[in-house]
Motif scaffolding. Structure first.
Motif, PDB file in Angstrom:
ATOM      1  N   PHE A 107      71.760  35.775  96.722  1.00  0.00           N
ATOM      2  CA  PHE A 107      71.720  37.144  97.233  1.00  0.00           C
ATOM      3  C   PHE A 107      72.439  38.077  96.264  1.00  0.00           C
ATOM      4  O   PHE A 107      71.992  39.187  96.020  1.00  0.00           O
ATOM      5  CB  PHE A 107      72.415  37.239  98.603  1.00  0.00           C
ATOM      6  CG  PHE A 107      71.661  36.571  99.723  1.00  0.00           C
ATOM      7  CD1 PHE A 107      70.462  37.078 100.190  1.00  0.00           C
ATOM      8  CD2 PHE A 107      72.177  35.433 100.326  1.00  0.00           C
ATOM      9  CE1 PHE A 107      69.784  36.470 101.228  1.00  0.00           C
ATOM     10  CE2 PHE A 107      71.508  34.822 101.374  1.00  0.00           C
ATOM     11  CZ  PHE A 107      70.313  35.331 101.821  1.00  0.00           C
ATOM     12  N   ALA A 108      73.596  37.632  95.755  1.00  0.00           N
ATOM     13  CA  ALA A 108      74.407  38.470  94.871  1.00  0.00           C
ATOM     14  C   ALA A 108      75.130  37.598  93.862  1.00  0.00           C
ATOM     15  O   ALA A 108      75.654  36.549  94.205  1.00  0.00           O
ATOM     16  CB  ALA A 108      75.418  39.270  95.692  1.00  0.00           C
ATOM     17  N   LYS A 109      75.131  38.027  92.610  1.00  0.00           N
ATOM     18  CA  LYS A 109      75.882  37.347  91.560  1.00  0.00           C
ATOM     19  C   LYS A 109      76.524  38.407  90.685  1.00  0.00           C
ATOM     20  O   LYS A 109      76.295  39.608  90.885  1.00  0.00           O
ATOM     21  CB  LYS A 109      74.989  36.405  90.765  1.00  0.00           C
ATOM     22  CG  LYS A 109      73.698  37.018  90.260  1.00  0.00           C
ATOM     23  CD  LYS A 109      72.782  35.956  89.691  1.00  0.00           C
ATOM     24  CE  LYS A 109      71.412  36.576  89.454  1.00  0.00           C
ATOM     25  NZ  LYS A 109      70.397  35.614  89.175  1.00  0.00           N
ATOM     26  N   VAL A 110      77.336  37.997  89.743  1.00  0.00           N
ATOM     27  CA  VAL A 110      78.030  38.953  88.881  1.00  0.00           C
ATOM     28  C   VAL A 110      77.000  39.876  88.226  1.00  0.00           C
ATOM     29  O   VAL A 110      75.991  39.416  87.694  1.00  0.00           O
ATOM     30  CB  VAL A 110      78.876  38.227  87.813  1.00  0.00           C
ATOM     31  CG1 VAL A 110      79.478  39.226  86.842  1.00  0.00           C
ATOM     32  CG2 VAL A 110      79.976  37.414  88.485  1.00  0.00           C
ATOM     33  N   GLY A 111      77.250  41.175  88.332  1.00  0.00           N
ATOM     34  CA  GLY A 111      76.348  42.169  87.755  1.00  0.00           C
ATOM     35  C   GLY A 111      75.363  42.754  88.754  1.00  0.00           C
ATOM     36  O   GLY A 111      74.721  43.759  88.474  1.00  0.00           O
ATOM     37  N   THR A 112      75.235  42.138  89.932  1.00  0.00           N
ATOM     38  CA  THR A 112      74.318  42.646  90.950  1.00  0.00           C
ATOM     39  C   THR A 112      74.858  43.946  91.530  1.00  0.00           C
ATOM     40  O   THR A 112      76.015  44.015  91.934  1.00  0.00           O
ATOM     41  CB  THR A 112      74.133  41.624  92.096  1.00  0.00           C
ATOM     42  OG1 THR A 112      73.646  40.399  91.567  1.00  0.00           O
ATOM     43  CG2 THR A 112      73.170  42.148  93.152  1.00  0.00           C
ATOM     44  N   VAL A 141      81.587  42.084  90.586  1.00  0.00           N
ATOM     45  CA  VAL A 141      82.257  41.776  89.323  1.00  0.00           C
ATOM     46  C   VAL A 141      82.758  40.338  89.292  1.00  0.00           C
ATOM     47  O   VAL A 141      83.043  39.809  88.213  1.00  0.00           O
ATOM     48  CB  VAL A 141      83.420  42.750  89.017  1.00  0.00           C
ATOM     49  CG1 VAL A 141      82.887  44.140  88.738  1.00  0.00           C
ATOM     50  CG2 VAL A 141      84.444  42.781  90.123  1.00  0.00           C
ATOM     51  N   GLU A 142      82.838  39.699  90.482  1.00  0.00           N
ATOM     52  CA  GLU A 142      83.257  38.300  90.511  1.00  0.00           C
ATOM     53  C   GLU A 142      82.857  37.672  91.838  1.00  0.00           C
ATOM     54  O   GLU A 142      82.969  38.298  92.888  1.00  0.00           O
ATOM     55  CB  GLU A 142      84.771  38.192  90.321  1.00  0.00           C
ATOM     56  CG  GLU A 142      85.247  36.780  90.117  1.00  0.00           C
ATOM     57  CD  GLU A 142      86.713  36.689  89.727  1.00  0.00           C
ATOM     58  OE1 GLU A 142      87.210  35.567  89.674  1.00  0.00           O
ATOM     59  OE2 GLU A 142      87.357  37.732  89.494  1.00  0.00           O
ATOM     60  N   LYS A 159      84.340  40.138  94.601  1.00  0.00           N
ATOM     61  CA  LYS A 159      85.032  41.344  94.156  1.00  0.00           C
ATOM     62  C   LYS A 159      83.950  42.346  93.799  1.00  0.00           C
ATOM     63  O   LYS A 159      83.004  42.017  93.098  1.00  0.00           O
ATOM     64  CB  LYS A 159      85.895  41.084  92.921  1.00  0.00           C
ATOM     65  CG  LYS A 159      87.140  40.295  93.210  1.00  0.00           C
ATOM     66  CD  LYS A 159      87.973  40.175  91.933  1.00  0.00           C
ATOM     67  CE  LYS A 159      89.164  39.287  92.143  1.00  0.00           C
ATOM     68  NZ  LYS A 159      89.960  39.138  90.906  1.00  0.00           N
ATOM     69  N   ILE A 160      84.099  43.562  94.310  1.00  0.00           N
ATOM     70  CA  ILE A 160      83.120  44.618  94.074  1.00  0.00           C
ATOM     71  C   ILE A 160      83.797  45.821  93.440  1.00  0.00           C
ATOM     72  O   ILE A 160      84.820  46.304  93.951  1.00  0.00           O
ATOM     73  CB  ILE A 160      82.432  45.044  95.402  1.00  0.00           C
ATOM     74  CG1 ILE A 160      81.670  43.868  95.993  1.00  0.00           C
ATOM     75  CG2 ILE A 160      81.537  46.251  95.182  1.00  0.00           C
ATOM     76  CD1 ILE A 160      80.957  44.197  97.284  1.00  0.00           C
ATOM     77  N   ALA A 161      83.235  46.290  92.312  1.00  0.00           N
ATOM     78  CA  ALA A 161      83.696  47.525  91.695  1.00  0.00           C
ATOM     79  C   ALA A 161      82.927  48.653  92.368  1.00  0.00           C
ATOM     80  O   ALA A 161      81.689  48.666  92.370  1.00  0.00           O
ATOM     81  CB  ALA A 161      83.426  47.513  90.188  1.00  0.00           C
ATOM     82  N   LEU A 162      83.649  49.583  92.960  1.00  0.00           N
ATOM     83  CA  LEU A 162      83.010  50.688  93.681  1.00  0.00           C
ATOM     84  C   LEU A 162      82.303  51.627  92.732  1.00  0.00           C
ATOM     85  O   LEU A 162      82.725  51.825  91.597  1.00  0.00           O
ATOM     86  CB  LEU A 162      84.045  51.457  94.495  1.00  0.00           C
ATOM     87  CG  LEU A 162      84.825  50.640  95.530  1.00  0.00           C
ATOM     88  CD1 LEU A 162      85.801  51.540  96.266  1.00  0.00           C
ATOM     89  CD2 LEU A 162      83.901  49.947  96.503  1.00  0.00           C
ATOM     90  N   ASN A 163      81.217  52.238  93.222  1.00  0.00           N
ATOM     91  CA  ASN A 163      80.476  53.239  92.436  1.00  0.00           C
ATOM     92  C   ASN A 163      81.253  54.525  92.359  1.00  0.00           C
ATOM     93  O   ASN A 163      81.946  54.928  93.194  1.00  0.00           O
ATOM     94  CB  ASN A 163      79.103  53.512  93.062  1.00  0.00           C
ATOM     95  CG  ASN A 163      78.159  52.363  92.844  1.00  0.00           C
ATOM     96  OD1 ASN A 163      78.364  51.497  92.000  1.00  0.00           O
ATOM     97  ND2 ASN A 163      77.126  52.321  93.631  1.00  0.00           N
TER      98      ASN A 163
END
Length: 163
Positions: A107-112, A141-142, A159-163
């Protein structure tokens, strides 16, 4: 309630009450049970976001050993000043699945790039598949756990980097 007996329902209610779940739904042989905890859904979301913020401010080191290769990685939680990184945590104890099936993409990986409400993974608990959704818009990001790994309540998943 032909298909579920009263004791099984009562045991299910007690189990859900002791867990960190705020919403639970099950359907069995035509009987559907929905349980919600808290005064309202927005209050539960705010409490979960505060929990995520508190956990993202903790600095810890976790050593992960990969069994196929004898490599150790040290993962540090975000520093106190890293407000742009949020951590999605597990709301339940269970088995982490990165995809809907063994032949499916994660569903989600680094860079998604993900949107709030988008499914990130599935956690299986008590033979129920629980889709875990992103609480934020951003970019993964992780990934903090491996496919089919047991996770604890409150354990960091992404870990998610916010927009």
């Amino acid at each position: 309630m032909n298909s579920m007996d009263y004791n099984a329902i009562e045991q299910l209610i007690n189990t859900i009450d002791r867990s960190g779940l705020t919403y639970f739904e099950i359907e069995s042989n035509g009987t559907k049970i929905t349980m919600k905890k808290g005064k309202n859904e927005e209050e539960n979301i705010n409490a979960l976001q505060q929990n995520v913020q508190t956990q993202s401010n903790q600095v810890e080191k976790v050593v992960v050993t990969e069994s196929s290769e004898d490599i150790k990685k040290v993962v540090e939680e975000p520093k106190l000043d890293d407000e742009n990184i949020k951590i999605i945590t597990s709301p339940i104890v269970g088995t982490f699945y990165e995809s809907s099936g063994p032949d499916s993409d994660a569903f989600a990986k680094v860079g998604t790039k993900v949107n709030k409400g988008q499914t990130l993974c599935i956690i299986e608990a008590m033979k129920l598949m629980n889709e875990i959704e992103s609480e934020f818009d951003g970019e993964i990001v992780e990934v903090l756990v491996k496919n089919e790994e047991m996770v604890e309540y409150g354990q960091g998943l992404f870990k998610i980097a916010l927009n």
